[in-house]
Design a protein around this motif. Sequence first.
Motif, PDB file in Angstrom:
ATOM      1  N   ARG A  86       0.834  -1.214   0.000  1.00 23.73           N
ATOM      2  CA  ARG A  86       0.000   0.000   0.000  1.00 23.73           C
ATOM      3  C   ARG A  86       0.863   1.255   0.000  1.00 23.73           C
ATOM      4  O   ARG A  86       0.475   2.289  -0.542  1.00 23.73           O
ATOM      5  N   ASN A  87       2.049   1.135   0.608  1.00 22.24           N
ATOM      6  CA  ASN A  87       2.956   2.274   0.668  1.00 22.24           C
ATOM      7  C   ASN A  87       4.055   2.192  -0.398  1.00 22.24           C
ATOM      8  O   ASN A  87       5.066   2.904  -0.311  1.00 22.24           O
ATOM      9  N   LYS A  88       3.852   1.291  -1.391  1.00 21.85           N
ATOM     10  CA  LYS A  88       4.709   1.192  -2.580  1.00 21.85           C
ATOM     11  C   LYS A  88       6.132   0.692  -2.290  1.00 21.85           C
ATOM     12  O   LYS A  88       7.036   0.884  -3.091  1.00 21.85           O
ATOM     13  N   PHE A  89       6.342   0.053  -1.128  1.00 26.95           N
ATOM     14  CA  PHE A  89       7.598  -0.644  -0.891  1.00 26.95           C
ATOM     15  C   PHE A  89       7.496  -2.035  -1.510  1.00 26.95           C
ATOM     16  O   PHE A  89       6.389  -2.559  -1.718  1.00 26.95           O
ATOM     17  N   THR A  90       8.635  -2.658  -1.791  1.00 25.61           N
ATOM     18  CA  THR A  90       8.623  -4.033  -2.301  1.00 25.61           C
ATOM     19  C   THR A  90       9.223  -4.962  -1.253  1.00 25.61           C
ATOM     20  O   THR A  90       9.914  -4.525  -0.327  1.00 25.61           O
ATOM     21  N   LEU A  91       8.948  -6.275  -1.420  1.00 24.93           N
ATOM     22  CA  LEU A  91       9.422  -7.271  -0.462  1.00 24.93           C
ATOM     23  C   LEU A  91      10.233  -8.330  -1.182  1.00 24.93           C
ATOM     24  O   LEU A  91       9.801  -8.876  -2.196  1.00 24.93           O
ATOM     25  N   ALA A  92      11.418  -8.629  -0.632  1.00 19.43           N
ATOM     26  CA  ALA A  92      12.264  -9.700  -1.166  1.00 19.43           C
ATOM     27  C   ALA A  92      12.362 -10.810  -0.136  1.00 19.43           C
ATOM     28  O   ALA A  92      12.461 -10.555   1.063  1.00 19.43           O
ATOM     29  N   ILE A  93      12.334 -12.049  -0.611  1.00 13.73           N
ATOM     30  CA  ILE A  93      12.510 -13.211   0.262  1.00 13.73           C
ATOM     31  C   ILE A  93      13.936 -13.725   0.056  1.00 13.73           C
ATOM     32  O   ILE A  93      14.320 -14.110  -1.045  1.00 13.73           O
ATOM     33  N   ASP A  94      14.735 -13.669   1.121  1.00 17.33           N
ATOM     34  CA  ASP A  94      16.146 -14.037   1.045  1.00 17.33           C
ATOM     35  C   ASP A  94      16.336 -15.515   1.394  1.00 17.33           C
ATOM     36  O   ASP A  94      15.511 -16.109   2.094  1.00 17.33           O
ATOM     37  N   ASP A  95      17.445 -16.089   0.923  1.00 15.31           N
ATOM     38  CA  ASP A  95      17.805 -17.495   1.202  1.00 15.31           C
ATOM     39  C   ASP A  95      16.712 -18.456   0.761  1.00 15.31           C
ATOM     40  O   ASP A  95      16.466 -19.482   1.418  1.00 15.31           O
ATOM     41  N   PHE A  96      16.011 -18.154  -0.322  1.00 12.57           N
ATOM     42  CA  PHE A  96      14.912 -19.011  -0.763  1.00 12.57           C
ATOM     43  C   PHE A  96      15.470 -20.371  -1.189  1.00 12.57           C
ATOM     44  O   PHE A  96      16.455 -20.463  -1.916  1.00 12.57           O
ATOM     45  N   GLY A  97      14.800 -21.429  -0.720  1.00 10.32           N
ATOM     46  CA  GLY A  97      15.233 -22.793  -1.017  1.00 10.32           C
ATOM     47  C   GLY A  97      16.063 -23.410   0.081  1.00 10.32           C
ATOM     48  O   GLY A  97      16.423 -24.582   0.013  1.00 10.32           O
ATOM     49  N   SER A  98      16.336 -22.623   1.166  1.00 10.39           N
ATOM     50  CA  SER A  98      17.154 -23.158   2.260  1.00 10.39           C
ATOM     51  C   SER A  98      16.328 -23.960   3.252  1.00 10.39           C
ATOM     52  O   SER A  98      16.867 -24.730   4.032  1.00 10.39           O
ATOM     53  N   GLY A  99      15.011 -23.768   3.252  1.00 11.36           N
ATOM     54  CA  GLY A  99      14.142 -24.475   4.198  1.00 11.36           C
ATOM     55  C   GLY A  99      13.176 -25.400   3.494  1.00 11.36           C
ATOM     56  O   GLY A  99      13.218 -25.587   2.271  1.00 11.36           O
ATOM     57  N   TYR A 100      12.274 -25.986   4.294  1.00 17.02           N
ATOM     58  CA  TYR A 100      11.323 -26.950   3.758  1.00 17.02           C
ATOM     59  C   TYR A 100       9.972 -26.321   3.427  1.00 17.02           C
ATOM     60  O   TYR A 100       9.066 -27.002   2.974  1.00 17.02           O
ATOM     61  N   SER A 101       9.849 -25.012   3.676  1.00 15.72           N
ATOM     62  CA  SER A 101       8.546 -24.374   3.476  1.00 15.72           C
ATOM     63  C   SER A 101       8.552 -23.451   2.258  1.00 15.72           C
ATOM     64  O   SER A 101       7.681 -22.615   2.114  1.00 15.72           O
ATOM     65  N   SER A 102       9.528 -23.614   1.377  1.00 19.48           N
ATOM     66  CA  SER A 102       9.697 -22.678   0.268  1.00 19.48           C
ATOM     67  C   SER A 102       8.464 -22.590  -0.615  1.00 19.48           C
ATOM     68  O   SER A 102       7.948 -21.503  -0.895  1.00 19.48           O
ATOM     69  N   LEU A 103       7.972 -23.731  -1.103  1.00 17.02           N
ATOM     70  CA  LEU A 103       6.820 -23.724  -2.014  1.00 17.02           C
ATOM     71  C   LEU A 103       5.581 -23.165  -1.330  1.00 17.02           C
ATOM     72  O   LEU A 103       4.799 -22.430  -1.930  1.00 17.02           O
ATOM     73  N   SER A 104       5.419 -23.515  -0.054  1.00 14.84           N
ATOM     74  CA  SER A 104       4.264 -23.016   0.690  1.00 14.84           C
ATOM     75  C   SER A 104       4.301 -21.497   0.803  1.00 14.84           C
ATOM     76  O   SER A 104       3.271 -20.831   0.715  1.00 14.84           O
ATOM     77  N   LEU A 105       5.516 -20.937   0.954  1.00 15.46           N
ATOM     78  CA  LEU A 105       5.645 -19.487   1.057  1.00 15.46           C
ATOM     79  C   LEU A 105       5.194 -18.805  -0.230  1.00 15.46           C
ATOM     80  O   LEU A 105       4.484 -17.802  -0.204  1.00 15.46           O
ATOM     81  N   LEU A 106       5.595 -19.359  -1.394  1.00 22.14           N
ATOM     82  CA  LEU A 106       5.186 -18.764  -2.671  1.00 22.14           C
ATOM     83  C   LEU A 106       3.680 -18.821  -2.848  1.00 22.14           C
ATOM     84  O   LEU A 106       3.078 -17.951  -3.473  1.00 22.14           O
ATOM     85  N   LYS A 107       3.086 -19.853  -2.274  1.00 23.28           N
ATOM     86  CA  LYS A 107       1.637 -20.010  -2.381  1.00 23.28           C
ATOM     87  C   LYS A 107       0.905 -18.979  -1.531  1.00 23.28           C
ATOM     88  O   LYS A 107      -0.110 -18.417  -1.948  1.00 23.28           O
ATOM     89  N   ASP A 108       1.448 -18.708  -0.333  1.00 25.36           N
ATOM     90  CA  ASP A 108       0.715 -17.904   0.637  1.00 25.36           C
ATOM     91  C   ASP A 108       1.121 -16.429   0.665  1.00 25.36           C
ATOM     92  O   ASP A 108       0.354 -15.592   1.131  1.00 25.36           O
ATOM     93  N   ILE A 109       2.327 -16.117   0.191  1.00 29.59           N
ATOM     94  CA  ILE A 109       2.853 -14.771   0.371  1.00 29.59           C
ATOM     95  C   ILE A 109       3.158 -14.130  -0.978  1.00 29.59           C
ATOM     96  O   ILE A 109       3.817 -14.718  -1.830  1.00 29.59           O
ATOM     97  N   GLU A 110       2.695 -12.905  -1.139  1.00 24.62           N
ATOM     98  CA  GLU A 110       2.877 -12.173  -2.394  1.00 24.62           C
ATOM     99  C   GLU A 110       4.205 -11.410  -2.343  1.00 24.62           C
ATOM    100  O   GLU A 110       4.281 -10.260  -1.930  1.00 24.62           O
ATOM    101  N   VAL A 111       5.271 -12.071  -2.786  1.00 27.82           N
ATOM    102  CA  VAL A 111       6.592 -11.459  -2.761  1.00 27.82           C
ATOM    103  C   VAL A 111       6.891 -10.819  -4.111  1.00 27.82           C
ATOM    104  O   VAL A 111       6.329 -11.210  -5.142  1.00 27.82           O
ATOM    105  N   ASP A 112       7.797  -9.840  -4.089  1.00 21.79           N
ATOM    106  CA  ASP A 112       8.180  -9.147  -5.322  1.00 21.79           C
ATOM    107  C   ASP A 112       9.489  -9.680  -5.890  1.00 21.79           C
ATOM    108  O   ASP A 112       9.708  -9.634  -7.099  1.00 21.79           O
ATOM    109  N   VAL A 113      10.358 -10.147  -5.012  1.00 20.19           N
ATOM    110  CA  VAL A 113      11.666 -10.635  -5.443  1.00 20.19           C
ATOM    111  C   VAL A 113      11.987 -11.919  -4.689  1.00 20.19           C
ATOM    112  O   VAL A 113      11.809 -11.991  -3.473  1.00 20.19           O
ATOM    113  N   VAL A 114      12.470 -12.923  -5.422  1.00 21.16           N
ATOM    114  CA  VAL A 114      12.900 -14.179  -4.821  1.00 21.16           C
ATOM    115  C   VAL A 114      14.412 -14.279  -4.989  1.00 21.16           C
ATOM    116  O   VAL A 114      14.918 -14.308  -6.118  1.00 21.16           O
TER     117      VAL A 114
END
Length: 742
Positions: free
Chosen positions: A633-661
């Motif tokens: 809403r305030n025009k900031f973007t969100l990046a998810i760091d270290d993607f693929g290091s845990g077991y919840s990676s796919l679930s995160l993409l499903k549930d969270i609207e990220v701008d950068v992986v």
Amino acid sequence: MKKKTIFVISLTVILVTFLLAVFVQFNNQLKDQLNSHIKDHLEEIVKPNVVSFNMQIKEQIKRVNAISRVLGEDGYEIGSQEQIDFLKVVIDDNIYEDYIIALPDGVAISCTDNSIENVSDKTYFEKSLQGESYVTLPEHYENIIDPVIMLSAPITRNDTIVGVLICKYPSTELDSIFNTKLLYNLGEIYVVDKDGDKIIGHSEYTGDTTNLFEFLSQECATDKSDSFDKWILNNETKTAMIVMNKTKKAIFLTYTKLDYGDWYMVAMVDEKEAYKSFDNIFNEQQKYIGMISGGVIVYLIILLALTFSDVRNVDRLTGGLTLRMFKYKAVKELKKNSSKAYVFVKIDIRNFKLINRIYSYDYGDQVIKNIAKSLEVTAKKENGIFCRVAIDEFIILLPFKSREYLDEERNHFIELFSVFMGEEFNKVITFPTGQFIVYKDDPERLNIDGVIEKVNFAHREAKKRSGDIIIDYVEDLENKEILAKSIEDRMNSAMENDEFKLYLQPKVDILNHNVVSGAEALIRWEYDGNSFMYPNDFIPILESNGYIVKTDMLMFEKSVKFLRNMIDNNLKPIRISVNFSRIHLANKHFVEELCKITDKYAVPHEYLEVELTESVLSDNVMKIQELISELHRNKFTLAIDDFGSGYSSLSLLKDIEVDVVKIDKEFFVQSKIPNRSKIVIENIITMSNDLNALTVAEGIEIGEQVEILRDLNCDMIQGYYFFRPMNADKIDLEIFNKEYTK
């Protein structure tokens, strides 16, 4: 005949008189020695309790002062919701009942329920408003079962006291750090203030009388010429026997001045009750004194000395060795078997205080006794020794044969412990363990204090980690603790001297002619001119004491100022991503604070990117979704760091609207990307593109990896192949938004 009879009678009378005189003299000397021993023993028992009590109060005051410094330097209004939210996060990590921020007019705000009260008439508030840290007597408070001690410290900003931090500390925590019973449960320990009022503990000797001086003036007469309160208040440990007027009981009593609050620790034991533990000695005396001469008397004196020595060398609860006797026997064992290697192993019970609080102190004592029994079996089997060094801490010395041998003995110890606890025992108890192996040629082999300190380093490291873990001593552990303490001491001056520097590592758009179109903000600590410290060495310490909140915001503001500089130089701003700790998630004004900083420098929000690790994002998906919505809403973007290091990676993409992986750099540690890793990377990129998220590969150092990632349609590259992190104050702005040729 008559002369002979007279001689025999005279000689008999002389001998009987001599023996009676010897008996009386010996009996008097024995009683004096016994009294002296009981006094010494009483003082020896009190000393570790005094140390534990002082250390506990000192640590709590140190913690309160550290938190008050953070509040004074964080830039927020004193008593603001931001500070209350920060304290709510901090309180979850300790045993305080509540944190309270008091303004200079005495209005105080609770961090647990936001209630407001007036403390202007409280001594602790007045003392801290004058610049002192203060500790109060235990008091009962509404909605709190047990009495609490108030700890207060001034909140200072620009050398001016702007408020007071107040903490409610459960007095039961102090109850648990010293034994209220002593000398085989025959005596008692408790704490009084300088006026004689009881603070902690209860004594059957004083009954319902709550003031010790009042009790002594009414009930006792001392063998001192000075008044009793003067005898107490001379800041030294003193011990005496006092006689109660009404009951004519004699009591051994000792006082020790504590470091805080003009408090004193007092120990009392009835003379007759104390003597009960030495009944066997008196029985031996009565049996032999009329039958034997001075040689037997000498024997009894030696026997007494040995008996008293055993009392000092045996742990009261477990019957095992004390630390002092353990050290003596350990040196003896190491000297005797100088060609053998030995291992010192220290264990304790994780969260033992919870066992005492949830079940009972009797149950906790049973746990300690069964640990001692299990260690005793192991020690006897392997010709080793053990001792209890603290409430739930033990050290065992065993011959070292192999690592496998240590693992077997540890497993055997745990099995024995479960057997001794009984069939109904089903609780999960873990034993953080530190080990130090002393080899035959170790020059410090007989420096037993040094050896124990090394095993303590390993044990402390094991306690910091989770699970049933074993840590071997290495020199780095010692260096790590020294470094951590040094870092913690320097943090405030580092912030004041602008030693935390912003470094930027550019991101290269490999699908668009290698244009440098972004960067990641990184922190470096430059001090003493040329000295340099990397984040891995100090970030964990910043996170542990809450200082990370200030440094994160500092790096964000430096990034915004850098973008402002680009705009002022007629350059198109790049997007800069800034890492944030999980602690910020507890701050409901987090995004609002980002907006204030960004708007202060008139920089468009879309050029700032909030970067959180995959592990942080997976902690609380619902809360993260709310944060992302507010960021967007305030025009900031969100990046998810270290993607693929845990077991919840796919679930995160499903549930969270990220701008950068940002693809975890562990995928690229090998110079040639394995086929299986390549398949995973390709699918991460495909899924991210389908979800309208950009992809960034981290840690790229080899040209072949760049080509593979370009073929897989990865958007950007970050790594040493193109750029190392660069000091933002010295970076050439011309490299941005231009094609980069390797």
